[in-house]
Design a protein around this motif. Structure first.
Motif, PDB file in Angstrom:
ATOM      1  N   LYS A  63      57.080  91.133  23.835  1.00  0.00           N
ATOM      2  CA  LYS A  63      58.454  91.609  23.781  1.00  0.00           C
ATOM      3  C   LYS A  63      58.600  92.746  22.778  1.00  0.00           C
ATOM      4  N   ASN A  64      58.163  92.513  21.575  1.00  0.00           N
ATOM      5  CA  ASN A  64      58.230  93.517  20.510  1.00  0.00           C
ATOM      6  C   ASN A  64      56.861  93.695  19.881  1.00  0.00           C
ATOM      7  N   ILE A  65      56.566  94.925  19.468  1.00  0.00           N
ATOM      8  CA  ILE A  65      55.321  95.205  18.762  1.00  0.00           C
ATOM      9  C   ILE A  65      55.685  95.895  17.454  1.00  0.00           C
ATOM     10  N   TYR A  66      55.359  95.234  16.366  1.00  0.00           N
ATOM     11  CA  TYR A  66      55.709  95.751  15.038  1.00  0.00           C
ATOM     12  C   TYR A  66      54.456  96.167  14.277  1.00  0.00           C
ATOM     13  N   LEU A  67      54.614  97.208  13.483  1.00  0.00           N
ATOM     14  CA  LEU A  67      53.547  97.670  12.598  1.00  0.00           C
ATOM     15  C   LEU A  67      54.036  97.587  11.166  1.00  0.00           C
ATOM     16  N   PHE A  68      53.330  96.834  10.337  1.00  0.00           N
ATOM     17  CA  PHE A  68      53.601  96.793   8.907  1.00  0.00           C
ATOM     18  C   PHE A  68      52.360  97.288   8.174  1.00  0.00           C
ATOM     19  N   GLY A  69      52.574  97.930   7.056  1.00  0.00           N
ATOM     20  CA  GLY A  69      51.432  98.374   6.273  1.00  0.00           C
ATOM     21  C   GLY A  69      51.781  98.503   4.807  1.00  0.00           C
ATOM     22  N   THR A  90      57.660  99.085  18.676  1.00  0.00           N
ATOM     23  CA  THR A  90      59.076  98.802  18.488  1.00  0.00           C
ATOM     24  C   THR A  90      59.585  99.397  17.188  1.00  0.00           C
ATOM     25  N   ARG A  91      58.850  99.118  16.124  1.00  0.00           N
ATOM     26  CA  ARG A  91      59.239  99.627  14.808  1.00  0.00           C
ATOM     27  C   ARG A  91      58.076  99.475  13.846  1.00  0.00           C
ATOM     28  N   GLY A  92      58.003 100.372  12.898  1.00  0.00           N
ATOM     29  CA  GLY A  92      56.970 100.278  11.877  1.00  0.00           C
ATOM     30  C   GLY A  92      57.539 100.476  10.483  1.00  0.00           C
ATOM     31  N   ILE A  93      56.945  99.810   9.505  1.00  0.00           N
ATOM     32  CA  ILE A  93      57.291  99.990   8.091  1.00  0.00           C
ATOM     33  C   ILE A  93      55.991 100.141   7.321  1.00  0.00           C
ATOM     34  N   ALA A  94      55.856 101.257   6.619  1.00  0.00           N
ATOM     35  CA  ALA A  94      54.661 101.506   5.810  1.00  0.00           C
ATOM     36  C   ALA A  94      55.082 101.731   4.360  1.00  0.00           C
ATOM     37  N   ILE A  95      54.469 100.970   3.463  1.00  0.00           N
ATOM     38  CA  ILE A  95      54.753 101.120   2.030  1.00  0.00           C
ATOM     39  C   ILE A  95      53.554 101.810   1.392  1.00  0.00           C
ATOM     40  N   VAL A  96      53.744 103.046   0.953  1.00  0.00           N
ATOM     41  CA  VAL A  96      52.651 103.868   0.446  1.00  0.00           C
ATOM     42  C   VAL A  96      52.855 104.178  -1.031  1.00  0.00           C
TER      43      VAL A  96
END
Length: 472
Positions: A63-69, A90-96
């Protein structure tokens, strides 16, 4: 050079021949370690099917595909996944740690977290990650990319402990002389996401997790075939945690921290029951490991061979005080150059690991720097007796300590160069102002984000003594 951006400045002073050799080895090693290229080599989309190495996933069933990093190599890691998935994401969040102009994403929001000390942006990103996971279902897929530095960047303390408590605790721990295992034992057990707690949240939601990581842990074996899922993945926010509550308590006791850490943290750890322990296994998750700490030395040795220079890997377990490591390296160089032990010159010495700098009193600090720069300055003092000797010491992710440089490079001429500018390198070490000293003599190493994070990489070139030349 593709990775070292200030090579021209570095080569404008000192022993240019030795510096050129060391810089070439370092630059080519960093190129081979770039996680963007590593991920793209094993990951691609074929219609509805996502292929990662030897495994495949039918995304039409999700249903949803999320990217976290999160992590110091997260820019390149998250970009690779974001570019492969495109509109499927669907959505991604990357903390750099550092957001550069070259970081271009499709559906991923970038937060600039704090490292080595956590900050508000990383905290807010972490809270948003928790909110997304809490709304997830068994039909969702989470792809999480993690590299070193995630403990600070993905900072979200448990209820009862404030962000400021964690910031102050991190600062105290990093200056306490504790090793990274001891430091992490505390940080993971006060976190709502680290120490495997993000994976536990995803597991509790019934969703699927694919983890892609880089391990900077001292002692992790070299990688083999990165296309094959890695069955011994440990720690970080998505893997089983190897530290325990008892380890956290022992760190407080052994390093006399009970009166220095926040009462909220000390009370929480001392009173926590078994239900507060971090998770120790995730048999249903799929993990891929891109690189580990020994890889940097292995790749560097292969590059040295291609250049026709004998190379010796001293260790991938280097720990301890950075300035002591620098003095030892210079002493070893002198032994090689004078007596040919344990190898004959010319040669290159390689090492990796994670040296540290103990600062019992922050009032000693008069400038900026980090362990790699302190190692380079210390090397310079003793290396003045070894003609042509050159050391490069960098944090492979691109920033060393409190300075926005990867580390430093010094050679047998650096001590004199510093003296000619009125710089006392002994005082520089005492006052932890190595960045200012190295920058003044054109000996900092600037890379920006490298796309990897394998702690320290140290490269030493030892030329043979010329006929009749002495170190006395």
């Amino acid at each position: 050079m593709k990775k070292i951006r200030n090579a021209e400045t570095i080569l404008s002073n000192g022993n240019r021949i030795s510096r050129q050799i060391v810089l070439e080895v370092a630059d080519k090693t960093l190129q081979r370690l770039d996680s963007y290229e590593r991920i793209r080599s094993i990951m691609h989309l074929d219609g509805d099917v996502l292929h990662i190495g030897t495994r495949s996933w039918d995304l039409s069933q999700k249903k949803n595909i999320y990217l976290f990093g999160a992590g110091k190599a997260c820019n390149h890691m998250a970009m690779a996944v974001d570019h492969v998935l495109g509109d499927r994401l669907t959505r991604g969040i990357a903390i750099v740690k550092i957001h550069e102009d070259t970081d271009v994403f499709n559906k991923t929001e970038v937060f600039v977290g704090g490292h080595p000390l956590p900050n508000e942006a990383g905290y807010l990103a972490s809270k948003e990650i928790i909110r997304i996971v809490e709304q997830a279902s068994a039909d969702d897929l989470f792809i999480v990319v993690i590299s070193g530095g995630s403990s600070a960047l993905m900072s979200c303390p448990v209820d009862g402990i404030t962000l400021q408590d964690e910031i102050e605790a991190t600062d105290i721990l990093l200056k306490s002389g504790a090793g990274i295992y001891e430091i992490n034992a505390i940080r993971r057990h006060i976190s709502a996401l680290n120490g495997g707690m993000l994976a536990k949240r995803i597991q509790d939601a019934g969703a699927e997790l694919i983890g892609i990581g880089i391990s900077d842990a001292v002692g992790t074996p070299a990688t083999d075939d990165i296309r094959v899922p890695y069955t011994h993945y440990k720690s970080t926010p998505i893997g089983p945690d190897t530290t325990t509550l008892d380890d956290a308590r022992a760190t407080i006791t052994n390093f006399n921290l009970s009166g220095r850490l926040s009462k909220n943290i000390v009370d929480y750890l001392m009173e926590a029951g078994p239900e507060k322990e971090t998770p120790k296994s995730f048999p249903d998750n799929t993990y891929f490991l891109l690189n580990t700490l020994p890889d940097s030395c292995i790749y560097a040795k292969e590059i040295c061979s291609e250049m026709g220079i004998p190379a010796l890997i001293l260790t991938s377990f280097l720990e301890g005080e950075s300035r002591d490591a620098g003095t030892f390296m210079a002493s070893l160089v002198r032994e090689i150059q004078t007596y040919g032990n344990p190898v004959k010159p010319p040669c290159i010495l390689l090492s990796s690991g994670e040296v540290t700098t103990k600062i019992p009193d922050s009032r000693q600090i008069k400038g900026h720097g980090g362990p790699g720069q302190e190692m380079a300055v210390s090397f310079a003092i003793t290396a003045a007796k070894t003609p042509g000797a050159c050391l490069l010491s960098i944090d492979s992710e691109g920033t060393d300590g409190t300075a926005k440089v990867a580390g430093g490079i010094t050679d047998s001429e650096s001590l004199q160069a510093a003296q000619e500018k009125g710089i006392n390198l002994y005082q520089t070490l005492r006052e932890h102002s190595c960045f200012e000293a190295l920058d003044a003599i054109g000996s900092t190493v600037f890379t920006g984000n490298t796309g990897t994070n394998l702690c320290d990489l140290n490269i030493v070139y030892v030329p043979a003594l010329k006929e009749g030349k002495s170190d006395e």
